[in-house]
Design a protein around this motif. Structure first.
Motif, short mmCIF file in Angstrom:
data_model
loop_
_atom_site.label_atom_id
_atom_site.label_comp_id
_atom_site.label_asym_id
_atom_site.label_seq_id
_atom_site.Cartn_x
_atom_site.Cartn_y
_atom_site.Cartn_z
N SER A 149 -59.99 105.41 34.78
CA SER A 149 -59.53 105.30 33.39
C SER A 149 -59.72 103.88 32.87
O SER A 149 -60.04 103.68 31.69
N TRP A 150 -59.58 102.89 33.75
CA TRP A 150 -59.78 101.49 33.36
C TRP A 150 -61.22 101.25 32.91
O TRP A 150 -61.45 100.59 31.90
N ILE A 197 -54.67 96.50 41.84
CA ILE A 197 -55.39 95.97 43.00
C ILE A 197 -55.80 97.07 43.97
O ILE A 197 -56.79 96.95 44.69
N SER A 198 -55.08 98.18 43.97
CA SER A 198 -55.44 99.31 44.84
C SER A 198 -56.57 100.14 44.24
O SER A 198 -57.19 100.94 44.94
N GLY A 199 -56.82 99.99 42.94
CA GLY A 199 -57.88 100.73 42.28
C GLY A 199 -57.49 102.13 41.86
O GLY A 199 -58.33 102.91 41.43
N LYS A 200 -56.21 102.46 41.94
CA LYS A 200 -55.79 103.84 41.63
C LYS A 200 -56.07 104.23 40.18
O LYS A 200 -56.22 105.40 39.89
N GLY A 256 -53.82 89.69 41.60
CA GLY A 256 -54.45 89.57 42.91
C GLY A 256 -55.97 89.62 42.82
O GLY A 256 -56.68 88.88 43.51
N LEU A 257 -56.49 90.49 41.95
CA LEU A 257 -57.93 90.56 41.74
C LEU A 257 -58.44 89.31 41.03
O LEU A 257 -59.55 88.85 41.31
N PHE A 265 -64.65 99.62 43.98
CA PHE A 265 -63.86 100.81 43.66
C PHE A 265 -64.68 102.06 43.34
O PHE A 265 -64.09 103.13 43.13
N GLU A 266 -66.00 101.99 43.27
CA GLU A 266 -66.82 103.13 42.89
C GLU A 266 -66.65 104.33 43.83
O GLU A 266 -66.76 105.48 43.42
#
Length: 124
Positions: free
Chosen positions: A21-22, A14-17, A64-65, A86-87
């Motif tokens: 890679s995802w 959810i933080s996009g860290k 959460g997303l 997240f971009e």
């Protein structure tokens, strides 16, 4: 509800860290399933393909997303929403990573294992 099928790779946090890679993993897996076109602009996909791609995407994002994008019924729309969210991480992560790479020196580590660990962290 527990996941019935195991995930193919780590879900988007959810933080996009792990967003960068995802994205790469999702593109590879959708290409392998011949569903990559479902997340491209101006695509002509069948309802079944869209549904399969949406299930795959929702299965690989944080709970959460999932709840935040609960009403999204098109994989392209979900893809674009996550991209918009997240971009900006590329602009934050890439300069830091390039700096870490430039500052990496073998002599700063006590063991080769520590050096390799840091090296692989930067590369990933």
């Amino acid at each position: 509800m527990t996941n019935i099928e195991n995930r193919k790779f780590i879900a988007l946090d959810i933080s996009g860290k792990n967003y960068l890679s995802w994205v790469f993993d999702v593109k590879l897996h959708l290409s392998a399933k011949k569903l990559r076109h479902t997340i491209d602009e101006d695509n002509a996909t069948s309802n079944g393909e869209r549904t399969t791609a949406l299930i795959f995407l929702r299965h690989h994002i944080d709970d959460g997303l999932k709840y935040e994008y609960l009403t999204v019924e098109n994989p392209l729309e979900l893809w674009q929403n996550l991209n918009d969210r997240f971009e900006h991480l590329k602009a934050v992560v890439l300069p830091k990573t390039l700096n870490d790479w430039a500052q990496l020196r073998f002599q700063d580590f006590k063991t080769v294992s520590e050096y390799n660990s840091t090296l692989f962290k930067i590369v990933s």
